[in-house]
Design an enzyme around this catalytic site. Sequence first.
Site, short mmCIF file in Angstrom:
data_model
loop_
_atom_site.label_atom_id
_atom_site.label_comp_id
_atom_site.label_asym_id
_atom_site.label_seq_id
_atom_site.Cartn_x
_atom_site.Cartn_y
_atom_site.Cartn_z
CE LYS A 130 16.37 -8.01 -20.73
NZ LYS A 130 17.59 -8.06 -19.76
NE ARG A 185 27.58 -5.09 -23.29
CZ ARG A 185 27.67 -5.49 -21.93
NH1 ARG A 185 28.86 -6.01 -21.68
NH2 ARG A 185 27.10 -5.45 -21.10
#
Length: 506
Positions: free
Chosen positions: A281, A355
């Site tokens: 990130k 996920r």
Amino acid sequence: MQFAVQTANPAKAETDCVVVPVFRDGDLLPAAGKLDDASERLIGQLIERGDFDAHLANVLMVPFAPGLCAARLMLVGLGERAECREAGFLKALDAASEALMKLPADDAVITFADVPLPGRGSDWKARKVLEAITRAGYRFERFMSSPAPAPRLQKLTLTAADNDDARRVDAGAREGLALGEGINYTRTLANLPGNVCTPRYLAAEAEALADESGGMLTAEILDEDALTTLGAGSLLSVGRGSVEPTRLIVMHYRGADNPDEAPHVLVGKGITFDSGGISLKPGAGMDEMKFDMGGAASVFGTAKAILGLRPEMNLVFIVAAAENMPGSAATKPGDIVTTLKGLTVEVLNTDAEGRLALCDALTYAERFEPASVVDIATLTGAAIIGLGHHASGLLANDDGVARAMLDAGETAQDRAWQLPLWDEYQQQLDSNFADLANIGGKPAGTITAGCFLSRFTEAYPWAHLDIAGTAWHSGDNKGATGRPVGLLTQYLLDRQNEADAAPDER
């Protein structure tokens, strides 16, 4: 916070402060009218002379009110009577709660149960009063060398019209207190820094909750060896780049008379820090990635609220806990992992790790033959783009569960908005090398994330909450919100009420 309910005239209450909601127009509400009569029309005169404008959430502190037994009188504006709805009621209530916490007051009387709200009874209003007061008293100063003095308020008395109303107010207040404590617990877990709140820390919290539950809750912790034996390769892949070991945390609440009654299951994403892994990130704002376990924190907070309420139902709380770091053993873009279900996943972006953790937890939930499963996750930035910070995103494979979640959100005023889960979106997850990819490109990012999870939820009714926009605040008010504990707890209570109302088929 202690609370009591009284039906006596609030003008005779010996308290440090009496809190009175006031509309800008029309007659004073019943409790306000009694206080006005006892104080030689003090409230009416303040309004008539323009010393108090009852616009929404305006607060006026009157340090001395003749004729009253209270040391202080607090007036709180409700705005125009015709425009008063839940949102305005809660805004005024929050303003009053914040003002109360700043006072040198040990106790207070609050008369918000008087406020007329279409479709909302005194139990709902009392619940919101205790929830707001408990939230307003929250402080996170564990790491401050000189913390500010804690609020003094210790006891709140709610007014009721009569004895029947008092029973409703008392029941609502008990729910509100449990909810407020669950919300604050969630806030604390999410506010903790990543070097403290690790997967092992969350596992220890689960064991502590179980120890404090009086036998109502049990905790089971699956470590990396157990997860390897189980075949949870997707969850394990998320934590490979970290020295912090991955954990699957499972808590059982058994409140039903029938131990075999199908449980409702909550599954929380517990990424205790998300660097993005190899798909690193940007540095700006990365500190907020300690909040990436907001779904797990809300599962813990809901468990705490449930322990305060003790509904007669069976529940399972599951947390998939890992730390996503770019260590030398980290999963790389292009790697293929095998899930607990047996499906293979091509990892195109290691920052779509939530996920990967959740899919194995959702598969694990199958063994409980659940009545419903809800997963909660700070899953996609796309949810913030689509819905902002007001509503959580909702996707579901069952219309009944979806409607129940939306209704619970309206009741709790912790709302969600449903997005489609159409088959047309599934093709975005196609992979040339595995059963599916872990991302579906930029279009409809929140929906394709839900599509990914739906591949692992075919065995039961399921809903997914994306709380990326609602789990925390940024900026000057940075910190966890405690959402969606209100929604989740209401959803579970509604399921219990439905079960109680259903005819006995035995």
